[in-house]
Write a protein that holds these residues in place. Structure first.
Motif, mmCIF file in Angstrom:
data_model
loop_
_atom_site.group_PDB
_atom_site.id
_atom_site.type_symbol
_atom_site.label_atom_id
_atom_site.label_comp_id
_atom_site.label_asym_id
_atom_site.label_seq_id
_atom_site.Cartn_x
_atom_site.Cartn_y
_atom_site.Cartn_z
ATOM 1 N N ASP A 111 22.219 24.880 28.826
ATOM 2 C CA ASP A 111 21.297 24.814 29.634
ATOM 3 C C ASP A 111 19.896 24.186 28.903
ATOM 4 N N GLY A 112 20.244 23.709 27.723
ATOM 5 C CA GLY A 112 19.159 22.989 27.150
ATOM 6 C C GLY A 112 17.969 24.012 26.164
ATOM 7 N N SER A 113 18.543 25.288 26.085
ATOM 8 C CA SER A 113 17.678 25.977 25.284
ATOM 9 C C SER A 113 18.283 25.964 23.672
ATOM 10 N N LEU A 114 17.343 26.535 22.881
ATOM 11 C CA LEU A 114 17.779 26.493 21.573
ATOM 12 C C LEU A 114 17.703 27.940 20.929
ATOM 13 N N TRP A 115 18.677 28.323 20.099
ATOM 14 C CA TRP A 115 18.792 29.657 19.680
ATOM 15 C C TRP A 115 19.130 29.480 18.140
ATOM 16 N N PHE A 136 21.393 36.012 17.175
ATOM 17 C CA PHE A 136 20.771 34.609 17.715
ATOM 18 C C PHE A 136 19.333 34.975 18.460
ATOM 19 N N VAL A 137 18.337 34.371 18.272
ATOM 20 C CA VAL A 137 17.289 34.672 19.236
ATOM 21 C C VAL A 137 16.908 33.288 19.915
ATOM 22 N N LYS A 138 16.408 33.234 21.064
ATOM 23 C CA LYS A 138 15.926 31.835 21.767
ATOM 24 C C LYS A 138 14.649 31.594 21.040
ATOM 25 N N VAL A 139 14.462 30.269 20.842
ATOM 26 C CA VAL A 139 13.438 29.878 20.088
ATOM 27 C C VAL A 139 12.678 28.680 20.881
ATOM 28 N N ILE A 140 13.596 28.142 21.502
ATOM 29 C CA ILE A 140 13.071 26.863 22.536
ATOM 30 C C ILE A 140 13.678 27.164 23.891
ATOM 31 N N SER A 141 12.885 27.345 24.986
ATOM 32 C CA SER A 141 13.642 27.755 26.469
ATOM 33 C C SER A 141 14.157 26.701 27.131
ATOM 34 N N ASP A 142 13.908 25.529 26.979
ATOM 35 C CA ASP A 142 14.635 24.302 27.635
ATOM 36 C C ASP A 142 14.547 23.171 27.004
ATOM 37 N N GLY A 143 14.986 22.100 27.695
ATOM 38 C CA GLY A 143 14.616 20.567 27.261
ATOM 39 C C GLY A 143 15.246 19.811 25.935
ATOM 40 N N VAL A 144 16.154 20.577 25.151
ATOM 41 C CA VAL A 144 16.482 20.192 24.091
ATOM 42 C C VAL A 144 17.897 19.376 24.303
ATOM 43 N N LYS A 145 17.803 18.110 23.626
ATOM 44 C CA LYS A 145 18.747 17.281 23.894
ATOM 45 C C LYS A 145 19.996 17.440 22.480
ATOM 46 N N THR A 154 14.601 22.705 10.358
ATOM 47 C CA THR A 154 15.244 22.536 11.919
ATOM 48 C C THR A 154 14.396 21.363 12.482
ATOM 49 N N LEU A 155 15.278 20.446 12.950
ATOM 50 C CA LEU A 155 14.639 19.231 13.666
ATOM 51 C C LEU A 155 15.206 18.938 15.174
ATOM 52 N N VAL A 156 14.568 18.925 16.193
ATOM 53 C CA VAL A 156 15.012 18.981 17.390
ATOM 54 C C VAL A 156 14.565 17.646 18.233
ATOM 55 N N ILE A 157 15.524 16.989 18.690
ATOM 56 C CA ILE A 157 15.151 15.958 19.593
ATOM 57 C C ILE A 157 15.314 16.623 21.267
ATOM 58 N N LYS A 158 14.107 16.400 21.688
ATOM 59 C CA LYS A 158 13.854 16.759 23.296
ATOM 60 C C LYS A 158 14.351 15.630 24.106
ATOM 61 N N LYS A 159 14.841 15.937 25.371
ATOM 62 C CA LYS A 159 15.140 15.096 26.356
ATOM 63 C C LYS A 159 14.411 13.960 26.820
ATOM 64 N N ASP A 160 13.055 14.126 26.410
ATOM 65 C CA ASP A 160 12.182 12.820 26.506
ATOM 66 C C ASP A 160 11.791 11.821 25.400
ATOM 67 N N GLY A 161 12.821 12.384 24.342
ATOM 68 C CA GLY A 161 12.879 11.494 23.125
ATOM 69 C C GLY A 161 11.820 11.901 22.137
ATOM 70 N N SER A 162 11.243 12.997 22.274
ATOM 71 C CA SER A 162 10.135 13.281 21.353
ATOM 72 C C SER A 162 10.993 14.167 20.181
ATOM 73 N N VAL A 180 2.503 21.377 4.742
ATOM 74 C CA VAL A 180 2.328 22.743 5.039
ATOM 75 C C VAL A 180 3.672 23.207 5.762
ATOM 76 N N ASN A 181 4.044 24.470 5.507
ATOM 77 C CA ASN A 181 5.418 25.098 5.853
ATOM 78 C C ASN A 181 5.125 25.337 7.449
ATOM 79 N N ARG A 182 6.002 25.163 8.444
ATOM 80 C CA ARG A 182 5.658 25.433 9.680
ATOM 81 C C ARG A 182 6.529 26.732 10.380
ATOM 82 N N LYS A 183 6.014 27.553 10.993
ATOM 83 C CA LYS A 183 6.786 28.684 11.331
ATOM 84 C C LYS A 183 7.413 28.387 13.172
ATOM 85 N N TYR A 184 6.678 27.585 13.592
ATOM 86 C CA TYR A 184 7.031 27.180 14.941
ATOM 87 C C TYR A 184 7.438 25.576 15.146
ATOM 88 N N PHE A 185 7.864 25.106 15.812
ATOM 89 C CA PHE A 185 8.234 23.912 16.483
ATOM 90 C C PHE A 185 6.934 22.931 16.710
#
Length: 212
Positions: A111-115, A136-145, A154-162, A180-185
Motif C-alpha cells: 500500500d506504499g507504507s513503510l515499516w 515492525f512500526v509504521k514510519v511512513i503512511s503512504d507514497g513510498v516507491k 534508511t533512504l526512501v524514494i517516494k513515488k514523486d521521485g523525491s 547531524v543524525n536524524r530521527k525522522y525522514f
C-alpha cells in the motif's frame, strides 16, 4: 543474485528457493542449525527476494509475507522478541520489498507504507525516536516507491521521485548538507531520483536523467 553480507552470501534460484553459504553462527540460514556451509544449500522456499544484515536474513515470500532468521538482539527480526532464531519466523504480511541494515530491517508494504524494526540508536528507523523496536512500526503512511538501508541509515524514494533519509549522518551520508543524525525522514532531493544505493558510510543516487 543477492548481495554478499559480511560472512555469508545468499541468492534466489530460478526455482524460487533461497540458497545460502558461509557463516551461520547465529542461525541466519534459517535451516535449524548454526553450522557453516562451504557450498550453497537450500534454506527457504517460495521466496521472491531476500536481504541480509549483520547475521540476520529477511526473506520476502511470493505471497507477500516477511520472514526472518538469525541474530535478533535488537529485535531486527520483527517477531516481537530479542530471541535469536535458527528457523525462519514470520513477522508481517502485505510486503512488496525488504531491506536489511546492520541491526535493523525495513519493509515497504504493497500500500506504499513503510515499516521498520530493530536497532534505532541513530534514528535509522525514522519514527522520531531512538528507541529500539522488536516489532515492525509504521514510519511512513503512504507514497513510498523504494527503500534502501545502509549500516545505520534508511533512504526512501517516494513515488514523486523525491529522496528522503534518516539515521546516522556523521559523514554526511544522508546528503542533507549537515553531519547531524536524524530521527525522522527528511527530504534531501526534491525529485528526479530513479535509484539509490547506500554503503556503510556513503550514499549514491541515480537520477532519471542518467546522472549519478
Amino acid at each position: 543474485m543477492q548481495r554478499a553480507d559480511f560472512l555469508y552470501t545468499t541468492l534466489i534460484g530460478e526455482d524460487g528457493n533461497l540458497y545460502v553459504t558461509g557463516y551461520n553462527g547465529y542461525g541466519q540460514f534459517g535451516d535449524g542449525t548454526t553450522s557453516t556451509a562451504k557450498k550453497f544449500k537450500k534454506a527457504f522456499s517460495n521466496v521472491k527476494t531476500a536481504n541480509g544484515g549483520y547475521h540476520h536474513i529477511a526473506a520476502l515470500k511470493k505471497d507477500g509475507s516477511l520472514w526472518a532468521a538469525g541474530y535478533n538482539g535488537y529485535g531486527q527480526l520483527g517477531d516481537g522478541t530479542k530471541t535469536n532464531r535458527k528457523s525462519f519466523v514470520k513477522s508481517i504480511d502485505g510486503v512488496l520489498h525488504v531491506s536489511a541494515g546492520y541491526h535493523h530491517t525495513v519493509a515497504l508494504k504493497q500500500d506504499g507504507s513503510l515499516w521498520a524494526t530493530g536497532y534505532n540508536y541513530y534514528g535509522q528507523l525514522g519514527d522520531g525516536t531512538t528507541s529500539t523496536r522488536t516489532a515492525f512500526v509504521k514510519v511512513i503512511s503512504d507514497g513510498v516507491k523504494d527503500v534502501c538501508t545502509g549500516s545505520y541509515t534508511t533512504l526512501v524514494i517516494k513515488k514523486d521521485g523525491s529522496l528522503w533519509a534518516t539515521g546516522y549522518n556523521n559523514y554526511g551520508q544522508l546528503g542533507d548538507g549537515t553531519a547531524v543524525n536524524r530521527k525522522y525522514f527528511m527530504q534531501v532531493i526534491n525529485g528526479g531520483v530513479m535509484d539509490v544505493s547506500s554503503g556503510q558510510l556513503s550514499t549514491m543516487v541515480l537520477k532519471q536523467d542518467g546522472s549519478v
